[in-house]
Design a protein around this motif. Structure first.
Motif, PDB file in Angstrom:
ATOM      1  N   PHE A 275       0.740  -1.228   0.054  1.00  0.00           N
ATOM      2  CA  PHE A 275      -0.073   0.040  -0.143  1.00  0.00           C
ATOM      3  C   PHE A 275       1.015   1.065   0.023  1.00  0.00           C
ATOM      4  O   PHE A 275       2.063   1.282   0.248  1.00  0.00           O
ATOM      5  CB  PHE A 275      -0.875   0.034   1.237  1.00  0.00           C
ATOM      6  N   ASP A 280      -2.809   6.023  -0.830  1.00  0.00           N
ATOM      7  CA  ASP A 280      -3.847   5.280  -0.485  1.00  0.00           C
ATOM      8  C   ASP A 280      -4.665   5.748   0.843  1.00  0.00           C
ATOM      9  O   ASP A 280      -3.850   6.444   1.882  1.00  0.00           O
ATOM     10  CB  ASP A 280      -3.570   3.896  -0.128  1.00  0.00           C
ATOM     11  N   PRO A 284      -5.015  -2.265   3.185  1.00  0.00           N
ATOM     12  CA  PRO A 284      -5.376  -3.444   2.687  1.00  0.00           C
ATOM     13  C   PRO A 284      -6.401  -4.090   3.421  1.00  0.00           C
ATOM     14  O   PRO A 284      -5.941  -4.383   4.727  1.00  0.00           O
ATOM     15  CB  PRO A 284      -4.140  -4.255   2.036  1.00  0.00           C
TER      16      PRO A 284
END
Length: 453
Positions: A275, A280, A284
């Motif tokens: 990630f 982001d 996840p």
């Protein structure tokens, strides 16, 4: 097997340029190249990987036991046509009289031929004296070839080639002319990362085109024969990591991971989910632990700070018990803020109630021994920042004991808050599997109800 190690007379002589150029040239000629880097550096392997489109691996004779060095070298060279190992610093630069961690020591451990890079700037016949000195400084130095960097002309190279081959008994395998187009921008911790060099492919292609006319690949191949040590006995611990779903921070700000660390985790069954703390806004959803490596969070501090949604999520999950292991840049990211040299501040995750101050000078540099929960491993530190402490009561404990026995220095680091452990030290898991098992215990054993939701 064929392979060689690119050694230099000193830092700045052109090892990286020559190594990258040779890797690219060999690839263009159809060779399957196994790339490696001597020592703890993270940036050069990323250049190798970018150019060859295959992982590059660190071989460090200080961090790693001898059998681990040999095992990893053989493992990653298997099925390849030629191994190219980029050296570190000057060929004989290492710790103490034993030259620990040096390019020379690695060449001895692996019985690898050495191709010496010599800069010709401001020199003429003295180049021969330099080659002779490096060849003869140690018995069985393995110096088999020479590449002359910053060589002004083909005629100049031919003249020096005659001297070196006749008087030093070392084969000249080519030269690199001076060309600013080949240069790579530097940063306080080394080169700018491969992903940040927009015209990298163009630079490398120019270099490759030149080396195609100045490097004698036939001669290079002829001096590259060596034999593996067939008596290597090595095994990794039998640990079942099939229930470890590890979120790994990976982008321009966090990219400093030993490739062998990531591959070891996968080989033991762990699932890795990459990630980006820069882009982001969530973790996840599969992960039940985090691994935040080193990098340049200070360079991207504003962008990291702007992504406060992810930072709040990480902090909330750590409060709930999410296990986190972080190194150097990862530690910086988990503090309250990063303070730049000009005094500007950027908010970070805030797990630890301390902040990071950037500094003009290196605060820690080099190898050290690290003790953590009864295990001892070797590590490496290299950072232009320091923690600002004693401004309030610390909410963390310092769990690492580090020392440099040769300098009689010791200090504490390894901040731990709940299931979050972070330190400036960079660690190679193959250095000591007891330390690795302690990190696995942190990731697996402290809290099993932290799946991201």
């Amino acid at each position: 097997m064929k392979g060689f190690i690119v050694a230099g007379t000193n830092s700045g002589c052109g090892k990286t340029t020559v190594s990258i150029g040779l890797m690219s040239l060999l690839k263009a000629k159809g060779y399957q190249v196994a790339p490696f880097k001597t020592g703890p550096d993270y940036i050069d392997p990323l250049f190798h990987q970018k150019i060859l489109e295959t992982p590059s691996y660190n071989l460090d004779t200080y961090l790693l036991p001898d059998n681990a060095v040999s095992h990893l070298f053989q493992k990653h060279s298997e099925g390849k046509d030629i191994a190219v190992v980029e050296g570190v610093m000057g060929m004989y630069d290492g710790l103490g009289v034993d030259l620990k961690g040096s390019t020379y020591e690695l060449s001895q451990r692996l019985n690898l031929p050495v191709v010496l890079v010599v800069s010709c700037k401001g020199l003429y016949q003295s180049v021969g004296a330099i080659v002779s000195g490096f060849k003869n400084y140690r018995i069985h130095s393995n110096v088999k070839g020479v590449i002359l960097n910053h060589c002004s002309s083909k005629e100049y190279y031919s003249f020096l080639k005659g001297i070196i081959e006749e008087e030093c008994g070392v084969k000249c395998v080519g030269y690199v002319p001076s060309n600013k187009d080949f240069s790579l921008e530097s940063r306080h911790l080394g080169l700018v990362q491969a992903e940040e060099v927009e015209d990298l492919q163009s630079k490398v292609q120019q270099l490759t085109d030149v080396l195609e006319t100045t490097i004698d690949l036939e001669a290079l191949s002829a001096i590259s024969e060596f034999e593996f040590n067939k008596n290597v006995h090595f095994s990794v611990p039998k640990i079942d990591l099939s229930d470890l779903h590890l979120g790994v921070a990976y982008d321009k700000a966090f990219r400093f991971y030993y490739q062998d660390n990531l591959e070891l985790l996968k080989e033991l069954g762990a699932k890795l989910y990459f990630f980006s703390p820069l882009y982001d806004e969530s973790l996840p959803f599969e992960c039940n632990a985090l691994y935040i490596g080193g990098g340049y969070p200070e360079v991207f501090a504003q962008q990291l700070s702007d992504n406060n949604k992810l930072m709040r999520l990480i902090k909330d999950k750590v409060e709930e018990g999410l296990p986190v292991y972080a190194e150097c840049g990862g530690l910086m990211y988990l503090t309250e803020k990063i303070i730049a040299l000009d005094g500007s501040e950027n908010e970070m995750v805030g797990i630890f109630n301390t902040s990071v101050q950037m500094t003009k000078r290196l605060q820690r540099f080099g190898y050290a021994d690290l003790k953590y929960e009864g295990s001892t491993t070797r590590c490496h530190e290299f950072h232009h920042s320091d923690l600002i402490e004693n401004i309030k009561e610390a909410n963390y404990l310092k769990e690492y004991e580090l020392n440099k026995s040769e300098k009689q220095q010791s200090w504490n680091c390894g901040l731990q808050y709940k299931n979050c452990l972070a330190g400036y030290a960079h660690n190679h898991f193959y250095s000591d599997f007891q330390f690795f098992e302690k990190i696995v215990e942190l990731w697996k054993g402290k809290n099993e109800s932290t799946l991201i939701k």
